[in-house]
Write a protein that holds these residues in place. Structure first.
Motif, PDB file in Angstrom:
ATOM      1  N   PHE A 274     -22.769 -22.408  14.316  1.00 43.51           N
ATOM      2  CA  PHE A 274     -21.690 -21.766  15.046  1.00 43.51           C
ATOM      3  C   PHE A 274     -21.401 -20.411  14.404  1.00 43.51           C
ATOM      4  N   SER A 275     -20.933 -19.475  15.216  1.00 43.70           N
ATOM      5  CA  SER A 275     -20.595 -18.156  14.694  1.00 43.70           C
ATOM      6  C   SER A 275     -19.399 -18.274  13.755  1.00 43.70           C
ATOM      7  N   ALA A 276     -19.368 -17.395  12.766  1.00 49.64           N
ATOM      8  CA  ALA A 276     -18.276 -17.411  11.796  1.00 49.64           C
ATOM      9  C   ALA A 276     -16.963 -17.041  12.475  1.00 49.64           C
ATOM     10  N   THR A 277     -15.900 -17.739  12.116  1.00 49.03           N
ATOM     11  CA  THR A 277     -14.578 -17.476  12.682  1.00 49.03           C
ATOM     12  C   THR A 277     -13.902 -16.361  11.897  1.00 49.03           C
ATOM     13  N   PRO A 278     -13.526 -15.243  12.550  1.00 51.02           N
ATOM     14  CA  PRO A 278     -12.852 -14.167  11.818  1.00 51.02           C
ATOM     15  C   PRO A 278     -11.465 -14.597  11.360  1.00 51.02           C
ATOM     16  N   LEU A 279     -11.151 -14.228  10.141  1.00 53.38           N
ATOM     17  CA  LEU A 279      -9.836 -14.539   9.579  1.00 53.38           C
ATOM     18  C   LEU A 279      -9.183 -13.232   9.164  1.00 53.38           C
ATOM     19  N   ASP A 280      -8.072 -12.902   9.815  1.00 53.49           N
ATOM     20  CA  ASP A 280      -7.374 -11.642   9.539  1.00 53.49           C
ATOM     21  C   ASP A 280      -6.540 -11.754   8.269  1.00 53.49           C
ATOM     22  N   CYS A 281      -6.357 -10.622   7.629  1.00 54.53           N
ATOM     23  CA  CYS A 281      -5.507 -10.567   6.445  1.00 54.53           C
ATOM     24  C   CYS A 281      -4.050 -10.829   6.830  1.00 54.53           C
ATOM     25  N   GLU A 282      -3.353 -11.553   5.980  1.00 58.98           N
ATOM     26  CA  GLU A 282      -1.920 -11.772   6.157  1.00 58.98           C
ATOM     27  C   GLU A 282      -1.202 -11.300   4.898  1.00 58.98           C
ATOM     28  N   VAL A 283      -0.123 -10.534   5.092  1.00 54.25           N
ATOM     29  CA  VAL A 283       0.621  -9.977   3.957  1.00 54.25           C
ATOM     30  C   VAL A 283       2.094 -10.361   4.073  1.00 54.25           C
ATOM     31  N   SER A 284       2.788 -10.240   2.955  1.00 54.99           N
ATOM     32  CA  SER A 284       4.212 -10.559   2.919  1.00 54.99           C
ATOM     33  C   SER A 284       5.023  -9.406   3.512  1.00 54.99           C
ATOM     34  N   LEU A 285       6.325  -9.631   3.618  1.00 51.27           N
ATOM     35  CA  LEU A 285       7.226  -8.557   4.012  1.00 51.27           C
ATOM     36  C   LEU A 285       7.357  -7.558   2.867  1.00 51.27           C
ATOM     37  N   TRP A 286       7.787  -6.339   3.196  1.00 53.85           N
ATOM     38  CA  TRP A 286       8.008  -5.328   2.159  1.00 53.85           C
ATOM     39  C   TRP A 286       9.144  -5.747   1.245  1.00 53.85           C
ATOM     40  N   SER A 287       9.016  -5.409  -0.013  1.00 51.19           N
ATOM     41  CA  SER A 287      10.139  -5.587  -0.937  1.00 51.19           C
ATOM     42  C   SER A 287      11.193  -4.520  -0.660  1.00 51.19           C
ATOM     43  N   SER A 288      12.314  -4.628  -1.339  1.00 54.33           N
ATOM     44  CA  SER A 288      13.325  -3.577  -1.213  1.00 54.33           C
ATOM     45  C   SER A 288      12.830  -2.308  -1.887  1.00 54.33           C
ATOM     46  N   TRP A 289      13.377  -1.166  -1.471  1.00 52.84           N
ATOM     47  CA  TRP A 289      13.013   0.104  -2.119  1.00 52.84           C
ATOM     48  C   TRP A 289      13.529   0.108  -3.550  1.00 52.84           C
ATOM     49  N   GLY A 290      12.714   0.597  -4.434  1.00 56.55           N
ATOM     50  CA  GLY A 290      13.133   0.720  -5.818  1.00 56.55           C
ATOM     51  C   GLY A 290      14.004   1.956  -6.026  1.00 56.55           C
ATOM     52  N   LEU A 291      14.588   2.041  -7.234  1.00 60.97           N
ATOM     53  CA  LEU A 291      15.387   3.213  -7.567  1.00 60.97           C
ATOM     54  C   LEU A 291      14.487   4.431  -7.712  1.00 60.97           C
ATOM     55  N   CYS A 292      15.071   5.576  -7.498  1.00 60.34           N
ATOM     56  CA  CYS A 292      14.304   6.819  -7.515  1.00 60.34           C
ATOM     57  C   CYS A 292      14.359   7.450  -8.906  1.00 60.34           C
ATOM     58  N   LEU A 293      13.197   7.740  -9.444  1.00 58.12           N
ATOM     59  CA  LEU A 293      13.109   8.456 -10.706  1.00 58.12           C
ATOM     60  C   LEU A 293      12.720   9.897 -10.428  1.00 58.12           C
ATOM     61  N   GLY A 294      13.497  10.802 -10.976  1.00 57.43           N
ATOM     62  CA  GLY A 294      13.204  12.203 -10.711  1.00 57.43           C
ATOM     63  C   GLY A 294      14.378  12.865 -10.017  1.00 57.43           C
ATOM     64  N   PRO A 295      14.246  14.138  -9.726  1.00 62.03           N
ATOM     65  CA  PRO A 295      15.329  14.874  -9.058  1.00 62.03           C
ATOM     66  C   PRO A 295      15.552  14.364  -7.645  1.00 62.03           C
ATOM     67  N   CYS A 296      16.802  14.170  -7.285  1.00 58.93           N
ATOM     68  CA  CYS A 296      17.124  13.665  -5.949  1.00 58.93           C
ATOM     69  C   CYS A 296      16.958  14.744  -4.896  1.00 58.93           C
TER      70      CYS A 296
ATOM     71  N   GLY B 218      11.577  13.952  -6.032  1.00 61.34           N
ATOM     72  CA  GLY B 218      11.692  12.564  -6.461  1.00 61.34           C
ATOM     73  C   GLY B 218      11.152  11.608  -5.399  1.00 61.34           C
ATOM     74  N   VAL B 219      10.593  10.479  -5.842  1.00 58.02           N
ATOM     75  CA  VAL B 219      10.050   9.479  -4.903  1.00 58.02           C
ATOM     76  C   VAL B 219      10.549   8.096  -5.285  1.00 58.02           C
ATOM     77  N   ARG B 220      10.545   7.201  -4.311  1.00 64.43           N
ATOM     78  CA  ARG B 220      10.881   5.793  -4.516  1.00 64.43           C
ATOM     79  C   ARG B 220       9.727   4.948  -3.963  1.00 64.43           C
ATOM     80  N   HIS B 221       9.603   3.683  -4.434  1.00 62.16           N
ATOM     81  CA  HIS B 221       8.469   2.831  -4.059  1.00 62.16           C
ATOM     82  C   HIS B 221       8.945   1.473  -3.558  1.00 62.16           C
ATOM     83  N   ARG B 222       8.081   0.855  -2.753  1.00 62.30           N
ATOM     84  CA  ARG B 222       8.245  -0.552  -2.383  1.00 62.30           C
ATOM     85  C   ARG B 222       6.846  -1.178  -2.257  1.00 62.30           C
ATOM     86  N   THR B 223       6.760  -2.483  -2.400  1.00 61.41           N
ATOM     87  CA  THR B 223       5.452  -3.162  -2.411  1.00 61.41           C
ATOM     88  C   THR B 223       5.497  -4.433  -1.556  1.00 61.41           C
TER      89      THR B 223
END
Length: 333
Positions: free
Chosen positions: A270-292, A296-301
């Motif tokens: 039988f042909s291989a069944t494709p399996l799509d990637c599944e990811v979690s929800l975004w985390s909250s934005w982190g605090l910003c380091l640098g000039p506001c 300056g930039v902020r991150h989330r993962t």
């Protein structure tokens, strides 16, 4: 004028005729589920070959690799007439079906079949050894009688909450002829007694119990389900059954036992069944380091829940950054 003795004899004669007609009516051949009588003149010998197609290529989602790895239980087969039902889609599971589908125990199933055999509703019961892998074969020989020309069978999926494959009341007789060969592609069924979503789910009894239902690529409609493949219209066959009549002669006997595979049976691809990637929800934005005000930039993962397989949709970026806003600034001392 007739004597009382003559009247009594006449009445008894009529009663005996009525009783004889009733006996002939109820002693007639039982009608199988398809509404036709099996009028074959004698029994027929069949070889039943069960083939498992449960592979990580065809079913990559949560494929069991250990504790325990994907495998099949012993096969339970029963020949019977319309007065016995091993299992039925859309009907509640019996205590024997529940015990077999959940933990692979056959005691209750065999007990019910033996009781039905006393009523001549069951002809014979057969078992094969289990298959220690998701891909493999087992076989057994059946002797089918005209009075019990229906065949039902079950095989449990291991590991699983209460999932199994099988066929229900297939008639191997058509009129006065035994069928030469029948094949079935098998899909998984849920016995309706355990509410687990995945192969390795802990015991979670369903209350109230539900009817036996077929598992599909969209049912149960929940991403956690081990058979949830929304890109597929239907699941590939997870197993198959081939039932072949054996023509024996006096000078050549064919002997079959469990796990002996006829040369004519080849594993299906039988042909291989494709399996799509599944990811979690975004985390909250982190605090910003640098000039506001500028620079300056902020991150989330987020993280990967399920890695893609078989040319499925790849995973998106796991980290994102954005320009700082005043209320998320962290002032450097």
């Amino acid at each position: 004028m007739m004597s009382s003795e003559h009247l009594t004899c006449s009445w008894l004669r009529q009663l005996l005729v009525v009783l004889l007609k009733l006996c002939l009516t109820f002693a007639g051949p039982l009608r199988p589920l398809n509404g036709t009588d099996c009028t074959a003149k004698g029994p027929a010998s069949y070889i039943v070959v069960f083939t498992g197609h449960w592979s990580p290529e065809a079913f990559p989602k949560q494929y069991p690799l250990f504790r325990p790895p994907a495998q099949w239980s012993k096969l339970i087969a029963v020949s019977h007439n319309q007065h016995f039902q091993l299992w039925e889609e859309g009907a509640p599971a019996s205590a024997g079906v529940q015990s077999f589908a959940e933990v692979g125990v056959t005691v209750e199933l065999m007990k019910a079949a033996k009781e039905a055999r006393k009523r001549r509703a069951v002809g014979a019961m057969h078992r094969t050894a289990g298959i220690p892998n998701g891909i493999g074969h087992s076989s057994t020989e059946l002797l089918m009688q005209p009075r019990s020309s229906l065949l039902s069978l079950m095989v449990k999926m291991i590991p699983s909450p209460d999932w199994f494959v099988g066929v229900d009341s297939v008639n191997l007789c058509e009129g006065s002829q035994w069928k030469q060969e029948v094949t079935f592609d098998l899909q998984p069924y849920d016995a309706g007694t355990d509410s687990g979503f995945t192969f390795s789910s802990p015991n979670f009894p369903t209350s109230p119990r539900e009817n036996i239902t077929k598992l599909t690529s969209l049912m149960p409609n929940h991403p956690a389900n081990s058979f949830y493949y929304p890109r597929l219209k239907e699941l590939p066959p997870i197993a198959s059954i081939r039932i072949t009549r054996q023509h024996r002669s006096s000078d050549r006997q064919i002997l079959m036992s469990n796990h002996i595979l006829p040369n004519s049976i080849n594993p299906q691809l039988f042909s291989a069944t494709p399996l799509d990637c599944e990811v979690s929800l975004w985390s909250s934005w982190g605090l910003c380091l640098g000039p506001c005000s500028k620079g300056g930039v902020r991150h989330r993962t987020r993280y990967i829940l399920l890695r893609p397989a078989n040319a499925g949709v790849p995973c998106p970026e796991m980290e994102e950054q954005a320009e700082c806003v005043p209320h998320s600034c962290k002032r450097l001392q």
